[in-house]
Design an enzyme around this catalytic site. Structure first.
Site, PDB file in Angstrom:
ATOM      1  N   LYS A  44     -21.852 -56.547  58.018  1.00 26.97           N
ATOM      2  CA  LYS A  44     -20.464 -57.009  57.935  1.00 26.97           C
ATOM      3  C   LYS A  44     -20.017 -57.574  59.281  1.00 26.97           C
ATOM      4  CE  LYS A  44     -15.817 -55.310  56.984  1.00 26.97           C
ATOM      5  NZ  LYS A  44     -14.965 -54.281  56.420  1.00 26.97           N
TER       6      LYS A  44
ATOM      7  N   GLU B 205     -28.510 -51.395  65.438  1.00 24.71           N
ATOM      8  CA  GLU B 205     -29.748 -51.150  64.678  1.00 24.71           C
ATOM      9  C   GLU B 205     -30.164 -52.423  63.954  1.00 24.71           C
ATOM     10  OE1 GLU B 205     -27.056 -49.254  64.584  1.00 24.71           O
ATOM     11  OE2 GLU B 205     -27.555 -47.108  64.486  1.00 24.71           O
TER      12      GLU B 205
ATOM     13  N   GLY C 260     -17.465 -51.670  54.368  1.00 24.21           N
ATOM     14  CA  GLY C 260     -18.929 -51.678  54.342  1.00 24.21           C
ATOM     15  C   GLY C 260     -19.507 -50.853  53.201  1.00 24.21           C
ATOM     16  N   ARG C 261     -19.007 -49.628  53.044  1.00 28.33           N
ATOM     17  CA  ARG C 261     -19.593 -48.738  52.027  1.00 28.33           C
ATOM     18  C   ARG C 261     -19.115 -49.058  50.614  1.00 28.33           C
ATOM     19  NH1 ARG C 261     -16.430 -46.382  55.682  1.00 28.33           N
ATOM     20  NH2 ARG C 261     -14.509 -45.324  55.098  1.00 28.33           N
TER      21      ARG C 261
ATOM     22  N   GLU D  21     -18.088 -40.548  54.772  1.00 29.92           N
ATOM     23  CA  GLU D  21     -17.505 -41.475  55.741  1.00 29.92           C
ATOM     24  C   GLU D  21     -16.058 -41.800  55.328  1.00 29.92           C
ATOM     25  OE1 GLU D  21     -18.927 -45.715  56.704  1.00 29.92           O
ATOM     26  OE2 GLU D  21     -20.031 -44.567  58.197  1.00 29.92           O
TER      27      GLU D  21
ATOM     28  N   HIS E 173     -37.600 -27.249  42.291  1.00 32.11           N
ATOM     29  CA  HIS E 173     -38.740 -26.601  42.958  1.00 32.11           C
ATOM     30  C   HIS E 173     -38.544 -26.568  44.464  1.00 32.11           C
ATOM     31  CE1 HIS E 173     -41.040 -26.359  39.217  1.00 32.11           C
ATOM     32  NE2 HIS E 173     -40.370 -27.463  38.913  1.00 32.11           N
TER      33      HIS E 173
ATOM     34  N   LYS F 120     -21.965 -44.045  69.055  1.00 32.55           N
ATOM     35  CA  LYS F 120     -22.466 -45.391  69.361  1.00 32.55           C
ATOM     36  C   LYS F 120     -22.232 -45.718  70.838  1.00 32.55           C
ATOM     37  CE  LYS F 120     -21.298 -47.579  64.910  1.00 32.55           C
ATOM     38  NZ  LYS F 120     -20.470 -48.602  64.272  1.00 32.55           N
TER      39      LYS F 120
END
Ligand code: F6P
Length: 533
Positions: free
Chosen positions: A197, A203, A255-256, A341, A372, A501
């Site tokens: 965005k 990253e 963004g999400r 978030e 399990h 950050k």
């Protein structure tokens, strides 16, 4: 609202610990405590919510202004107050409706971008757009958070609909991620999408450079095999990506919440524009339901109210999301960002301290694998973990229908076991039949007791199709909205990710030996020195 809050606290105290199983005695509970929409059923009968509890929860939502806030969101009001933005991801799946934001109808430009995306996806899928080595066989999406989790989850979810290039996702700044994904790919037939965005996320930009260098070793003009998805056209141009392969979106898409638009390009490439349109249609159908259904029949509202009941009033700090659907194995990770978030905030919209807990910790794994691994704790641990099961009526493998039946049996059995439990008398009987007696019988029986009375909900749907996936994702988005609206916080900012950050940027030169550790705490200084040594 505080009146409803207090009434709910009193109600919870009054019903705490009673048998949920006993609530089924009237024979009507299952039907009364479930709701359906468009072939999907949400069953919350296996919780300790009764008629009064539900009425109080609905009243809480009403007094919190959920309906007014919902309408404001859909109308484009700037409900993301700390960033001064509207919250309009819903517009991406309702492009036929005109919508005015800051005096401009945004539906037209959304349709234009969508049409460009469709054309580009068709060009890639049919081979009109080629790489240096011919038809594109693989797509690498480079992004993180909302620019990765949504499309990665959805591409996996819709595997039976794949008829385009294979899609791969690189998110982690750990070079191992890029290295492992690129190994085995042919750069000459790979399309790279840089999805960010902001187009500043370290990253993503670092991985984009790495992948460009990888491609440059084999392809004369690597930029021609790059596309970008971003709100920052200047930055995509600076990176060298031609504008015809840049798909923009507005800052009022968080963004999400962004997988419905250009961030979903990898999904569109994998399944094709028509199935992508079905995904949007599923989301839009959930929007219509959310906007019109009465709260007591409204799936997103009900999911939110069950969540609020468990987290705020029962004090359960986490919730497990347990899809009995292998292809939804990335759903818990996707929901972790969406929910945590959004609602992991300690102050209310006005900056005052939140008088309640923030949203719960969300976690999970697909069933039956989780059975399990961590179900032991869910059944017999000392803390209660409300569970949310998801399961399809039908799988996509007709020749493996017997396995699907086993999957469904396991899903239903788990919620039944959580509800019913196993008493000491029952456990004793079982162990006595095995020949145990006396103190050893009692000791062994006690280990086999299940307290039961543990709450769960089940969301069941016909089959995991693009439409149903759209419904599910929009359902969870709106659930987050309702929970945030009731808590009075801003679900649409994410200031809590900033400090880490900033400190990482400051630590880079320390690790490179270009700066000292002055001002650092002893532990950080020691660790930095250890890495440098
Ligand atoms: O670090 C948090 C975050 O800002 C998320 O909200 C977002 O989804 C992610 O980073 C990626 O951001 P971008 O799409 O701008 O690269």
């Amino acid at each position: 609202m505080s009146q409803s809050w207090d009434a709910l606290k009193d109600h919870q105290a009054a019903v705490d610990g009673r048998s949920i199983l006993d609530l089924f005695a009237d024979g009507r509970r299952a039907e009364e405590f479930s709701a359906s929409v468009d072939g999907m059923i949400f069953d919350y009968a296996k919780t300790n919510i009764d008629r009064r509890g539900r009425a109080l929860l609905v009243e809480l939502a009403t007094r919190a202004g959920v309906a007014e806030k919902r309408d404001a969101m859909f109308a484009g009001a700037k409900i993301n107050e700390t960033e001064g933005r509207a919250v309009l991801h819903t517009a991406l799946r309702n492009m036929d409706t005109s919508l005015v934001v800051d005096g401009q109808d945004v539906a037209g430009p959304l349709r234009d971008t969508y049409a460009r995306m469709r054309r580009f996806a068709e060009d890639v899928r049919t081979g009109r757009f080629t790489g240096q080595g011919g038809k594109i066989t693989d797509v690498v999406n480079i992004g993180i958070g909302g620019s990765d989790l949504g499309p990665a989850m959805a591409v996996l979810a819709l595997a039976p609909f794949h008829d385009g290039p294979r899609c791969h996702f690189i998110s982690n700044v750990d070079g191992a991620h890029a290295a492992d994904i690129l190994r085995g790919l042919n750069p000459e037939t790979t399309l790279v999408i840089v999805a960010s965005k902001t187009f500043t996320t370290i990253e993503t930009m670092t991985n984009a450079e790495t992948v460009r260098a990888w491609m440059a070793r084999a392809v004369a003009e690597p930029a021609t095999q790059f596309a970008a998805v971003s709100t920052a056209a200047d930055k995509t141009a600076a990176f060298g990506i031609a504008s015809e392969r840049v798909f923009g979106f507005e800052d009022w898409v968080g963004g999400r919440y962004s997988m419905w638009g250009p961030i979903g390009l990898s999904l569109m490439l994998a399944v094709g524009p028509d199935d992508f349109a079905e995904f949007l249609r599923g989301g839009a159908s959930m929007d219509a339901h959310f906007r019109t259904a009465p709260f007591a029949e409204n799936l997103p509202v009900l999911l939110a109210l069950v969540g609020i009941w468990h987290n705020q009033f029962c004090g359960y700090a986490t919730r497990a999301v347990l899809p009995y659907d292998q292809r939804l194995s990335r759903l818990p990770a996707y929901l972790q960002q969406l929910e945590m978030e959004s609602n992991g905030k300690r102050v209310a919209m006005d900056g005052s301290d939140l008088p309640y807990h923030s949203g719960p910790v969300v976690w999970g794994e697909p069933g039956t694998n989780g059975q399990h691994a961590f179900y032991q704790l869910i059944h017999q641990g000392t803390r209660v973990v409300p569970c949310e099961f998801l399961v399809a009526k039908r799988g996509h493998e007709p020749d493996l229908a017997h396995q699907h039946l086993l999957l469904v049996a396991n899903c239903l059995a788990q919620s039944e076991a959580l509800l019913r439990g196993r008493s000491l008398a029952q456990a004793t009987e079982i162990m006595a039949k095995k020949g145990l007696t006396g103190a050893e019988l009692e000791r062994q029986a006690r280990h086999r007791v299940f307290p039961g009375n543990r709450p769960s909900t089940t969301l069941a749907y016909e089959q995991l199709t693009p439409f149903v996936l759209g419904q599910i994702i929009a359902l969870y988005e709106h659930r987050v909205f309702v929970e945030g609206a009731i808590l009075g916080l801003n679900s649409y900012d994410q200031w809590g990710v900033e400090l880490g950050k900033e400190l990482a940027l400051a630590l880079q030169p320390v690790l490179e030996g270009k700066a000292g550790t002055e001002g650092k705490d002893g532990s950080t200084a020691q660790l930095a020195a250890w890495f440098r040594s």
